[in-house]
Design an enzyme around this catalytic site. Structure first.
Site, PDB file in Angstrom:
ATOM      1  N   ASP A  18     -15.312 -10.945  -9.188  1.00  0.00           N
ATOM      2  CA  ASP A  18     -15.955 -11.934 -10.067  1.00  0.00           C
ATOM      3  C   ASP A  18     -15.299 -11.985 -11.455  1.00  0.00           C
ATOM      4  O   ASP A  18     -15.981 -11.857 -12.486  1.00  0.00           O
ATOM      5  CB  ASP A  18     -17.454 -11.598 -10.249  1.00  0.00           C
ATOM      6  CG  ASP A  18     -18.171 -11.333  -8.940  1.00  0.00           C
ATOM      7  OD1 ASP A  18     -17.844 -11.997  -7.947  1.00  0.00           O
ATOM      8  OD2 ASP A  18     -19.068 -10.460  -8.928  1.00  0.00           O
ATOM      9  N   GLU A 230     -23.024 -20.544  -5.991  1.00  0.00           N
ATOM     10  CA  GLU A 230     -23.018 -19.544  -7.080  1.00  0.00           C
ATOM     11  C   GLU A 230     -21.673 -19.645  -7.805  1.00  0.00           C
ATOM     12  O   GLU A 230     -20.869 -20.523  -7.513  1.00  0.00           O
ATOM     13  CB  GLU A 230     -23.219 -18.131  -6.514  1.00  0.00           C
ATOM     14  CG  GLU A 230     -22.118 -17.671  -5.558  1.00  0.00           C
ATOM     15  CD  GLU A 230     -22.424 -16.334  -4.879  1.00  0.00           C
ATOM     16  OE1 GLU A 230     -23.518 -15.761  -5.067  1.00  0.00           O
ATOM     17  OE2 GLU A 230     -21.544 -15.868  -4.123  1.00  0.00           O
TER      18      GLU A 230
HETATM   19  O1  FUB Z   1     -20.660  -9.601  -7.209  1.00  0.00           O
HETATM   20  C1  FUB Z   1     -21.953  -9.877  -6.729  1.00  0.00           C
HETATM   21  C2  FUB Z   1     -22.076 -11.318  -6.360  1.00  0.00           C
HETATM   22  O2  FUB Z   1     -21.130 -11.653  -5.373  1.00  0.00           O
HETATM   23  C3  FUB Z   1     -21.769 -12.276  -7.480  1.00  0.00           C
HETATM   24  O3  FUB Z   1     -22.782 -12.357  -8.430  1.00  0.00           O
HETATM   25  C4  FUB Z   1     -21.526 -13.499  -6.698  1.00  0.00           C
HETATM   26  O4  FUB Z   1     -20.943 -14.540  -7.418  1.00  0.00           O
HETATM   27  C5  FUB Z   1     -20.664 -12.974  -5.578  1.00  0.00           C
HETATM   28  O5  FUB Z   1     -19.311 -12.914  -5.937  1.00  0.00           O
END
Ligand code: FUB
Length: 326
Positions: A18, A230
């Site tokens: 991320d 997301e």
């Molecule tokens: O790293 C945990 C979660 O996985 C993140 O918040 C999301 O965007 C995904 O990459």
């Protein structure tokens, strides 16, 4: 068949994911998640993403070594946070650096907190409480030279966005699919809100960031290859605002374009094909006139919850569209 990768992991001694990248004072600073090994079984809520601290990575230039500056913030230092330090981001204002991060509170609800440092690499001192009115995951803070600082956030399934209805967290109903809209209903939206001058609170009500198609209709929940899941990010190119995001269960990074930070944003295409591993999450950053995509895959481990950050050049075409990274 031999696997070939487009680029190499930026660091190999820890697992990172991320990547939120920014240029501060002529250097690149990356704010990633710090993935950790654990025995938690995989589920659709992402319970196996059990991270508990953040490290900041810096690079003098895109071809320099990536340097890990150690622990910048630990969950045990955050009074309100219990677990799951997921994807963070950071910004600078008046010589201070602000780390925005999601974590579950002691009721198991994702909130977004802020921590402050005099250095881009931390250590960061957290506020005692999460941002009032914050919820869900994946904060991305955007400094609009024209109008101030905005926070973009949200994530469905494990990110809990679908459980927020009318300002309340719906605690009844377990599992990532409880409370999701039907396929023919409008998709859930990422959120956008302007921050207060001190960057510690929301200065207005949180708004939906609506993504529309070429006919002006909001994307539907069943349009899983285009709808928001997301990993919000915003950059400006030639005066236009680009909102990019992950489609989650279909594994694309897509983007949409608007004339202002709130949108509506018109869907414009994909910018990154699926990577190795379930999740995909990115940032886009300009360094000395060149654009770079920061992303992750699982080259080092082969395990979805043990990721590694990477970077590659990104180019905009003359018409403003983005060249897809395959
Ligand atoms: O790293 C945990 C979660 O996985 C993140 O918040 C999301 O965007 C995904 O990459």
């Amino acid at each position: 068949m031999e696997k070939k990768y487009l680029s190499a992991p930026l660091v190999k001694h820890i697992y990172t994911a991320d990547p939120s990248a920014h240029v501060f004072d002529g250097k690149i600073y990356i704010y990633p998640s710090h993935d950790v090994e654990n025995d938690i079984p995989f589920d659709d809520l992402g319970s196996h993403f059990a991270m508990d601290d953040y490290h900041v990575i810096s690079m003098d230039s895109p071809i320099s070594e990536a340097v890990d500056h150690g622990v910048a913030l630990h969950v045990s230092d955050v009074p309100w946070a219990s677990q799951q330090m997921w994807a963070p981001d950071a910004t600078e204002k008046d010589g201070k650096f602000y780390l925005f991060f999601p974590a579950k509170d002691y009721d198991g609800i994702f909130r977004i907190g802020v921590a402050i440092s005099s250095s881009p690499t931390g250590p960061f001192r957290p506020e005692a409480k999460p941002i009032a009115g914050s919820f869900s995951i994946d904060p991305a803070v955007f400094k609009d030279p024209a109008s101030g600082y905005y926070l973009y956030f949200g994530g469905i399934w494990g990110g809990q966005l679908q459980r927020w209805r009318d300002g309340y967290f719906k605690s009844e109903g377990e599992g990532p699919f409880a409370h999701l809209p039907e396929p023919r209903e409008p998709a859930l939206c990422a959120k956008v809100v302007r921050l207060s001058d001190d960057l510690l609170s929301f200065s207005e009500d949180v708004r939906d960031l609506v993504i529309i198609d070429e006919e002006g209709n909001a994307l539907l929940a069943g349009d899983t290859e285009r709808r928001f899941f997301e990993a919000s990010w915003v950059h400006v190119f030639n005066g236009k605002y680009y909102f990019s995001y992950s489609t989650g269960d279909t594994h694309f990074i897509c983007y949409a374009i608007a004339d202002n930070p709130y949108g509506p944003f018109t869907y414009a295409g994909r910018l990154l094909d699926p990577v190795e591993g379930w999740t995909t999450h990115h940032s886009i950053c300009e360094f000395e006139g060149e654009w770079f995509l920061f992303y992750h895959d699982v080259e080092l481990s082969g395990e979805t919850h043990l990721r590694n950050i990477k970077m590659v050049k990104l180019s905009h075409h003359a018409d403003g569209s983005i060249h897809i990274v395959e």
